[in-house]
Design an enzyme around this catalytic site. Structure first.
Site, PDB file in Angstrom:
ATOM      1  N   CYS A 145     -17.367  -8.200   0.729  1.00  0.00           N
ATOM      2  CA  CYS A 145     -17.073  -7.757   2.094  1.00  0.00           C
ATOM      3  C   CYS A 145     -15.836  -6.849   2.102  1.00  0.00           C
ATOM      4  CB  CYS A 145     -16.915  -8.959   3.022  1.00  0.00           C
ATOM      5  SG  CYS A 145     -16.996  -8.521   4.780  1.00  0.00           S
ATOM      6  N   HIS A 186     -21.743 -11.478   2.163  1.00  0.00           N
ATOM      7  CA  HIS A 186     -21.093 -12.665   1.608  1.00  0.00           C
ATOM      8  C   HIS A 186     -22.106 -13.487   0.798  1.00  0.00           C
ATOM      9  CE1 HIS A 186     -17.150 -12.593   3.716  1.00  0.00           C
ATOM     10  NE2 HIS A 186     -17.832 -11.891   4.623  1.00  0.00           N
ATOM     11  N   GLU A 214     -21.627 -15.696  -1.354  1.00  0.00           N
ATOM     12  CA  GLU A 214     -21.186 -17.079  -1.593  1.00  0.00           C
ATOM     13  C   GLU A 214     -21.850 -18.078  -0.667  1.00  0.00           C
ATOM     14  OE1 GLU A 214     -17.892 -15.345   1.161  1.00  0.00           O
ATOM     15  OE2 GLU A 214     -19.318 -14.649  -0.338  1.00  0.00           O
TER      16      GLU A 214
END
Length: 528
Positions: free
Chosen positions: A376, A502, A504
């Site tokens: 990001c 993102h 994750e």
């Protein structure tokens, strides 16, 4: 109709209600039961989106764009089910909804009160998750600690649900059983007082989960069962584990899933935790280490990057490696902070503080052939760093940080009419990405079309695309219409990848995210 499990906490905060709820969800799912999870937070913010990461930790984003509490990340990682906007509710959102309905005349002139209007709003939200997902069981964690004044409407709402669906509700209370070193014994009195407080709210726990760092004596468990009016088998020991993901197996050893299934009359298969135990075996038997420099602006509180930390662990375990994170405050960055790093990661964030340190880190990774993963803001940093040091645009920046720059390589994007909206429009939740063939991105994902979650406002400036690509930065992923840049990478580098999304949020301990897997693999090769 879904059955409901409510998880409350007592004595002190931070006992692991979320991990208990997530672990139970994993155990029930392993037995063929469809599970959904949610968190009710008593704070007055409408959602965590505007809260400081240094105060509240990361904001976890769901596919449908809800900005939620970080505990939802635990739920997704443990249960491996995508959550949604019905998975997190705050007091602020509850009162906001009630007041909107009052202004719209939906209460037909009634005097609006905590009971029934606020509690009905909470109950509707709880019921909605089961209806939307078709879950057999909805696990609802109540934030805060029993006795907190702000939690009372939530407690009253779940008390009413237990009255409305008496046979379909179960209460789990997570409480501290402290060990007094001087006397060499555990004390049950805090648990007794906590349960008494819960009973005063009209809620009678079916299971008490006892948190302790030391094994709890059988006599103490029997005493808790007697004084708290639960059966002995329903006093569950929850001791500290070395790896967070050991918690489900520890609780399974205490038979919590069997007790819940019996009490709720659920149809369950034999438990299948083979994939989970295989993951734990990898985690417990790592043969090597890899050092990752995390260069960020919220490094004072590691929970600000919780999902990133976990995604790195997941990827490391798959490569039989322990990931050692070197936390680098980007405001104080020097090259000495990263010279021994096997890989450099710049995570997400907002605002201009610490930006220059991140740019130095991204430049160091590029010029020293150190694997780099920008997430990001980290992607935008990679773009700015490249523009300054390769394109020679010394004042290149994001319009977010310097509105007067002559080279706004990151900027607000105009709408379909060519108008830049005031303040921009936040991109939240899942968006599609088309990957360019022959790129590192294609090697990472092994797919042409992917979907990832976003949380940002500024974008790569399309007016600069040609300049970047002519000088060695590839636009490796875009929106399907080719308008929004989703990923960039640098040619002639072992691993230099920036993604606007993102990744994750979609990593799982037993199924690591490909971006992190590839980053750790490259970092291990760099170590050699």
């Amino acid at each position: 109709m879904s059955k409901h499990i409510f998880v409350t906490g007592g004595v002190v905060s931070g006992l692991g209600k979320g991990i208990t709820a997530a672990s139970l969800g994993r155990l029930l799912k392993s037995r063929g039961i469809k599970v959904a999870a949610q968190k009710l937070d008593p704070y007055m913010n409408v959602d965590p989106g505007t809260m400081s990461p240094l105060q509240h930790g990361e904001v976890f984003v769901t596919d449908d764009g809800a900005e939620t509490d970080l505990d939802l990340g635990h739920y997704e990682r443990f249960i491996d089910e995508d959550l949604n906007k019905f998975s997190n509710l705050t007091s602020g959102r509850t009162f906001w909804n009630v007041l909107q309905k009052e202004r719209n005349g939906e209460y037909l002139g009634s005097t609006v009160q905590i009971i029934p209007h606020v509690t009905n709003e909470i109950k509707s939200f709880i019921y909605a998750l089961g209806e939307k997902t078709g879950a057999d069981v909805v696990i609802t964690e109540i934030g805060g600690t029993i006795g907190d004044i702000e939690s009372q409407p939530f407690l009253e709402a779940i008390r009413q649900i237990s009255h409305e669906r008496k046979e379909d509700c179960l209460f789990i209370h997570v409480t501290l059983v402290p060990y007094i070193k001087s006397s060499g014994e555990h004390k049950s009195k805090p648990t007794q007082h906590s349960v008494k407080e819960l009973m005063n709210a009209g809620i009678f726990p079916d299971i008490i989960v006892c948190r302790s760092d030391e094994p709890i004596e059988e006599s103490v468990k029997a005493k808790i069962a007697l004084f708290c009016n639960v059966e002995r088998e329903c006093v569950i020991e929850n001791s500290t584990v070395n790896i967070l993901y050991e918690a489900p197996l520890m609780l399974q050893h205490e038979r919590i899933d069997s007790i819940v299934i019996e009490r709720l009359g659920l149809n369950a298969k034999p438990s299948d935790m083979r994939e989970w135990t295989e993951m734990l075996a990898r985690a417990q038997n790592c043969r090597k280490h890899v050092k990752i420099a995390m260069v960020g602006k919220y490094t004072e509180l590691h929970d600000a990057y919780l999902s990133v930390n976990e995604a790195l662990k997941h990827a490391g375990w798959m490569h039989h490696a322990t990931v050692d994170i070197n936390w680098v405050d980007s405001e104080k960055f020097t090259e000495d902070d990263v010279k021994d790093a096997d890989g450099i990661l710049v995570p997400g964030g907002f605002g201009s503080r610490g930006i220059e340190g991140m740019i130095q880190a991204a430049t160091y990774a590029r010029t020293h052939n150190i694997p780099y993963l920008g997430i990001c803001l980290g992607m935008q940093i990679a773009v700015i760093a490249f523009a300054r040091s390769v394109l020679g645009w010394d004042d290149a920046n994001s319009a977010e940080f310097n509105p007067d720059t002559t080279h706004p390589v990151i900027a607000l994007m105009p709408d379909q009419k060519g108008i830049i909206p005031k303040g921009g429009t936040m991109r939240l939740g899942a968006y599609p990405c088309r990957i360019k063939k022959g790129t590192l991105m294609e090697k990472v994902y092994r797919e042409e079309n992917i979907s990832e979650r976003h949380r940002h406002r500024y974008e790569f400036n399309n007016e600069c695309r040609k300049d970047f690509e002519e000088h060695g930065m590839t636009i490796a992923g875009t929106s399907p219409d080719n308008i929004l840049v989703e990923a960039v990478e640098i040619d002639e580098h072992p691993f230099y990848l920036g993604v606007q999304f993102h990744p994750e949020f979609k990593s799982r301990p037993n199924r690591p995210h490909p971006a992190f897997l590839s980053f750790i693999e490259a970092s291990l090769l760099n170590k050699e």
